[in-house]
Design a protein around this motif. Structure first.
Motif, PDB file in Angstrom:
ATOM      1  N   SER A   1      -9.719 -22.494  -1.545  1.00 44.34           N
ATOM      2  CA  SER A   1      -8.355 -22.151  -1.149  1.00 44.34           C
ATOM      3  C   SER A   1      -8.038 -22.919   0.120  1.00 44.34           C
ATOM      4  O   SER A   1      -8.468 -22.544   1.212  1.00 44.34           O
ATOM      5  CB  SER A   1      -8.212 -20.650  -0.920  1.00 44.34           C
ATOM      6  OG  SER A   1      -6.860 -20.314  -0.645  1.00 44.34           O
TER       7      SER A   1
ATOM      8  N   TYR B   1      -6.885 -15.879  -8.868  1.00 49.32           N
ATOM      9  CA  TYR B   1      -6.631 -15.732  -7.438  1.00 49.32           C
ATOM     10  C   TYR B   1      -7.329 -14.483  -6.899  1.00 49.32           C
ATOM     11  O   TYR B   1      -7.620 -13.536  -7.628  1.00 49.32           O
ATOM     12  CB  TYR B   1      -5.129 -15.672  -7.160  1.00 49.32           C
ATOM     13  CG  TYR B   1      -4.389 -14.592  -7.927  1.00 49.32           C
ATOM     14  CD1 TYR B   1      -4.294 -13.292  -7.431  1.00 49.32           C
ATOM     15  CD2 TYR B   1      -3.768 -14.862  -9.148  1.00 49.32           C
ATOM     16  CE1 TYR B   1      -3.620 -12.293  -8.121  1.00 49.32           C
ATOM     17  CE2 TYR B   1      -3.078 -13.876  -9.849  1.00 49.32           C
ATOM     18  CZ  TYR B   1      -3.017 -12.600  -9.338  1.00 49.32           C
ATOM     19  OH  TYR B   1      -2.357 -11.615 -10.028  1.00 49.32           O
TER      20      TYR B   1
ATOM     21  N   ASP C   1      -3.588 -18.833  -2.583  1.00 48.50           N
ATOM     22  CA  ASP C   1      -4.579 -19.337  -3.538  1.00 48.50           C
ATOM     23  C   ASP C   1      -3.898 -20.096  -4.673  1.00 48.50           C
ATOM     24  O   ASP C   1      -4.366 -21.165  -5.097  1.00 48.50           O
ATOM     25  CB  ASP C   1      -5.384 -18.175  -4.120  1.00 48.50           C
ATOM     26  CG  ASP C   1      -6.410 -17.599  -3.152  1.00 48.50           C
ATOM     27  OD1 ASP C   1      -6.595 -18.184  -2.064  1.00 48.50           O
ATOM     28  OD2 ASP C   1      -7.014 -16.567  -3.493  1.00 48.50           O
TER      29      ASP C   1
END
Length: 306
Positions: A20, A87, A101
């Protein structure tokens, strides 16, 4: 009209774990890929449209393979590659980490487009419920991130794709309304999710008390200019007649049309929130198949015209 059988992770083509890069909270998450029969991972001049999907689950539960039936609808009827984002979930990762994300996933896929034979000039997003809210929020946050990278001269060779369509299934658009107000807005409400579970979702995702008027939470309250800049010209909205989110979603549909956006889709009569997720086995689900077919046709129409 196609009929889409019940599938889950058995249909996944391949997966990868990515960092991320947008979030202030370090970490990584998985991408699940569903590919059409014409797809090859080896280098090829054939490039495939890209649909990036965000699953539902109140930002708190759920998994990227929950929308496998939708993935099958897309990959069996088009040449697109379907990437579903796993995510990070609340409460461990509250707002806005999941959104960040998903933006990280978009930028990673654009950066690695040649490696995966992706035509990123034909990028689209899709999502269900909380994932539908993410479709709007990620579009806005992506626009903000690209502006920042350009301003700071930090694109670092990133090939910028083009967002050409959004497909939203019963996504929320206004977090400033209470759940009771949302229920009261629909006289034909079909209760599906227990109030205690909705309370758990909201408290988990929002426990840092963010501003509920933020366009990343309430895209229906975003400025006209932000919606013009962040959203593509074409969208699809599939809503449920018995859903507590119906009124706010239909208000948003009307507003987007007034801004000049082309908004396909309709309200599915006689169903509540998440109606398409129930196992159907050999019975099938005509309403689900009709909605998926319309959404796929809209995507294909945009992809072939770009």
């Amino acid at each position: 009209m196609a009929s889409y059988r019940d599938v889950r992770d058995g249909e996944i083509s391949f997966t990868c774990k990515i960092p991320s890069t947008v979030s202030s909270v370090p970490g990584s998450f998985d991408l699940l890929f569903y590919a059409p029969s014409s797809y090859s991972k080896t280098p090829s001049p054939k490039k495939h449209p890209l649909l990036i999907n965000f699953h539902g689950g109140g930002f708190t539960i759920g998994h990227a393979y929950d929308d496998a039936r939708w993935a099958t609808a897309v990959t069996s009827q088009t040449s697109a590659v379907f990437a579903s984002v796993e995510y990070r979930l609340a409460p461990e990762y509250p707002f806005p980490i999941g959104i960040e994300d998903c933006v990280s996933a978009v930028l990673w896929l654009w950066k690695h487009a040649d490696e995966y034979n992706l035509d990123i000039s034909k990028t689209a997003f899709s999502g269900f419920s909380a994932g539908g809210n993410f479709v709007y929020a990620v579009s806005i946050r992506l626009n903000q991130e690209l502006e920042r990278l350009k301003k700071e001269n930090k694109l670092d060779g990133l090939k910028e794709g083009k967002l050409v369509n959004l497909v939203v299934f019963y996504g929320s658009t206004d977090y400033t309304e209470s759940r009771a107000e949302k229920d009261a807005s629909n006289p034909n409400l079909i209760p599906v999710i227990p109030p205690l579970l909705l309370k758990l979702f909201d408290e988990s995702y929002l426990y840092l008390n963010p501003d509920k008027t933020s366009p990343l939470l309430s895209p229906g309250l975003a400025s006209d200019q932000l919606l013009r800049d962040a959203f593509p010209e074409s969208l699809v909205m599939i809503n449920c007649a018995g859903d507590q989110l119906l009124a706010e979603s239909e208000i948003f549909r009307k507003r987007l049309k007034e801004l000049g956006k082309q908004v396909d889709g309709y309200v599915v009569e006689g169903v509540g929130h998440g109606w398409d997720k129930s196992p159907s086995f050999k019975r099938g689900n005509v309403k689900r198949d009709e909605a998926y077919t319309l959404a796929v046709k809209s995507l294909e129409g945009v992809w072939t015209s770009v």
